[in-house]
Design a protein around this motif. Structure first.
Motif, PDB file in Angstrom:
ATOM      1  N   VAL A  57       0.794  -1.368   0.339  1.00 12.69           N
ATOM      2  CA  VAL A  57       0.014  -0.173  -0.319  1.00 12.69           C
ATOM      3  C   VAL A  57       1.043   1.233   0.299  1.00 12.69           C
ATOM      4  O   VAL A  57       1.035   2.340  -0.937  1.00 12.69           O
ATOM      5  CB  VAL A  57      -1.146  -0.301   1.401  1.00 12.69           C
ATOM      6  N   GLY A  58       1.791   1.219   0.504  1.00 11.05           N
ATOM      7  CA  GLY A  58       2.570   2.643   0.754  1.00 11.05           C
ATOM      8  C   GLY A  58       3.298   2.721  -0.743  1.00 11.05           C
ATOM      9  O   GLY A  58       3.288   3.935  -0.615  1.00 11.05           O
ATOM     10  N   SER A  59       3.715   1.747  -0.951  1.00 14.56           N
ATOM     11  CA  SER A  59       5.101   1.815  -2.454  1.00 14.56           C
ATOM     12  C   SER A  59       3.803   2.655  -3.385  1.00 14.56           C
ATOM     13  O   SER A  59       3.759   3.290  -4.221  1.00 14.56           O
ATOM     14  CB  SER A  59       5.009   0.445  -2.591  1.00 14.56           C
ATOM     15  N   ILE A  60       2.754   1.783  -3.656  1.00 18.39           N
ATOM     16  CA  ILE A  60       1.544   2.437  -4.414  1.00 18.39           C
ATOM     17  C   ILE A  60       1.092   4.268  -4.214  1.00 18.39           C
ATOM     18  O   ILE A  60       1.694   4.752  -5.090  1.00 18.39           O
ATOM     19  CB  ILE A  60       0.253   2.059  -4.023  1.00 18.39           C
ATOM     20  N   ALA A  61       1.696   4.082  -2.624  1.00 21.53           N
ATOM     21  CA  ALA A  61       0.922   6.167  -2.167  1.00 21.53           C
ATOM     22  C   ALA A  61       2.558   6.810  -2.330  1.00 21.53           C
ATOM     23  O   ALA A  61       1.139   7.587  -2.812  1.00 21.53           O
ATOM     24  CB  ALA A  61       0.558   5.966  -0.774  1.00 21.53           C
ATOM     25  N   LEU A  62       3.337   6.210  -2.258  1.00 22.34           N
ATOM     26  CA  LEU A  62       4.224   7.248  -2.631  1.00 22.34           C
ATOM     27  C   LEU A  62       4.876   7.032  -3.959  1.00 22.34           C
ATOM     28  O   LEU A  62       4.893   8.718  -4.427  1.00 22.34           O
ATOM     29  CB  LEU A  62       5.642   6.210  -1.818  1.00 22.34           C
ATOM     30  N   SER A  63       4.737   6.382  -4.860  1.00 19.19           N
ATOM     31  CA  SER A  63       4.657   6.420  -6.030  1.00 19.19           C
ATOM     32  C   SER A  63       3.901   7.117  -6.702  1.00 19.19           C
ATOM     33  O   SER A  63       4.099   8.229  -7.752  1.00 19.19           O
ATOM     34  CB  SER A  63       4.612   4.961  -6.466  1.00 19.19           C
ATOM     35  N   SER A  64       2.785   7.575  -6.162  1.00 22.73           N
ATOM     36  CA  SER A  64       1.229   8.219  -7.150  1.00 22.73           C
ATOM     37  C   SER A  64       1.776   9.572  -6.557  1.00 22.73           C
ATOM     38  O   SER A  64       1.459  10.468  -7.305  1.00 22.73           O
ATOM     39  CB  SER A  64       0.382   7.136  -6.414  1.00 22.73           C
ATOM     40  N   MET A  65       2.441   9.451  -4.977  1.00 26.52           N
ATOM     41  CA  MET A  65       2.526  10.717  -5.351  1.00 26.52           C
ATOM     42  C   MET A  65       3.319  11.459  -5.192  1.00 26.52           C
ATOM     43  O   MET A  65       4.172  13.073  -5.648  1.00 26.52           O
ATOM     44  CB  MET A  65       2.298  10.740  -3.306  1.00 26.52           C
ATOM     45  N   LEU A  66       4.802  11.091  -5.327  1.00 26.07           N
ATOM     46  CA  LEU A  66       6.177  11.574  -4.982  1.00 26.07           C
ATOM     47  C   LEU A  66       6.644  11.595  -6.952  1.00 26.07           C
ATOM     48  O   LEU A  66       7.262  12.674  -7.182  1.00 26.07           O
ATOM     49  CB  LEU A  66       7.232  11.147  -5.018  1.00 26.07           C
ATOM     50  N   ILE A  67       6.214  10.984  -8.050  1.00 26.22           N
ATOM     51  CA  ILE A  67       6.549  10.852  -9.096  1.00 26.22           C
ATOM     52  C   ILE A  67       5.951  11.569  -9.854  1.00 26.22           C
ATOM     53  O   ILE A  67       4.743  11.889 -10.015  1.00 26.22           O
ATOM     54  CB  ILE A  67       6.778   9.179  -9.606  1.00 26.22           C
ATOM     55  N   PRO A  68       6.553  12.878 -10.245  1.00 27.62           N
ATOM     56  CA  PRO A  68       5.681  13.757 -11.408  1.00 27.62           C
ATOM     57  C   PRO A  68       5.035  13.341 -12.065  1.00 27.62           C
ATOM     58  O   PRO A  68       5.572  11.864 -12.827  1.00 27.62           O
ATOM     59  CB  PRO A  68       7.046  14.576 -11.443  1.00 27.62           C
ATOM     60  N   THR A  69       3.756  13.766 -12.446  1.00 26.03           N
ATOM     61  CA  THR A  69       3.158  13.361 -13.991  1.00 26.03           C
ATOM     62  C   THR A  69       3.539  13.262 -14.851  1.00 26.03           C
ATOM     63  O   THR A  69       3.135  12.612 -16.053  1.00 26.03           O
ATOM     64  CB  THR A  69       1.902  14.297 -13.883  1.00 26.03           C
ATOM     65  N   SER A  70       4.516  13.653 -15.125  1.00 28.74           N
ATOM     66  CA  SER A  70       5.486  14.080 -16.278  1.00 28.74           C
ATOM     67  C   SER A  70       6.318  12.978 -16.757  1.00 28.74           C
ATOM     68  O   SER A  70       6.085  12.605 -17.933  1.00 28.74           O
ATOM     69  CB  SER A  70       6.036  15.551 -16.675  1.00 28.74           C
TER      70      SER A  70
END
Length: 232
Positions: A180-193
């Motif tokens: 769950v944490g990996s999903i949340a962090l990748s969604s929040m921290l990786i820019p949409t570009s």
């Protein structure tokens, strides 16, 4: 067959052969020569003997010979060679993790893609990188479920090596939170570009491709499914 299992079979076969009568030892010796001449693999010969020897050791106590039980050496060789070879299942951690990853990627890719195409006002929740991270982390979680729980429910499993239930539960809870944490962090921290939102059609293509590759690899390597119910 896993190398460790094969070594166990070889060791058990040696011990059982020592218990045979002279006549039955000669039969096994001749059978090995016949199977060698037929170019049967060492693994298959080991499996065949592992099936025969316990029966032979037990039945010889009642005076029965290998020939009475299995026929002549040539008859037994023919019967062995005419039996379809059972594919060896692979429980390689890497292959099982890859199998799970492709399954999750395929399911979520297809679901998100189809919903985006047919459901009005449907918005894609995950970018491409997050989708891949979710599938990879989920594949690891489901492999752990097999490693600490499901594998001990299969026939012939050594249940003495099974971890304590509380330990398995703690490991699975920790793995789930990492997922769950990996999903949340990748969604929040990786820019949409980089973590791009794909068109639903491309999601369907990715999902279908993942399912197709998984089907091919499962057939090619006969991978044990972490998510399937244990076979009885």
């Amino acid at each position: 067959m896993e190398p460790e299992t094969l070594r166990e079979y070889v060791s058990e076969n040696r011990e059982l052969e020592k218990q045979l009568t002279k006549r039955n030892q000669q039969y096994i010796f001749d059978l090995k020569k016949s199977l060698n001449a037929a170019n049967l693999s060492e693994e298959e010969k080991t499996k065949v003997l592992h099936e025969m020897l316990p029966v032979l050791v037990k039945e010889q106590k009642g005076g029965r010979t290998a020939r009475q039980l299995f026929g002549t050496v040539s008859e037994r060789t023919e019967a062995i060679l005419s039996t379809p070879e059972t594919p060896t299942e692979s429980s390689s951690p890497l292959l099982m993790w890859l199998d799970n990853t492709l399954l999750i990627l395929g399911i979520f890719g297809l679901i998100m893609g189809v919903m985006g195409i047919f459901v009005e006002d449907s918005t894609q929740v995950y970018g491409l990188i997050t989708l891949i991270v979710m599938a990879m982390a989920g594949g690891w979680v489901f492999y752990l479920m097999y490693k600490y729980m499901y594998q001990y429910e299969h026939p012939g499993a050594d249940k003495s090596k099974r971890p304590k239930m509380w330990k398995s539960i703690l490991i699975m809870m920790g793995a789930f939170f990492v997922w769950v944490g990996s999903i949340a962090l990748s969604s929040m921290l990786i820019p949409t570009s980089i973590n791009v939102i794909l068109d639903p059609v491309y999601l369907v293509i990715i999902g279908a491709a993942a399912v197709g590759v998984r089907f091919y690899l499962k057939k090619r390597y006969n991978i044990i499914g972490s998510l399937s119910a244990p076979r009885r």
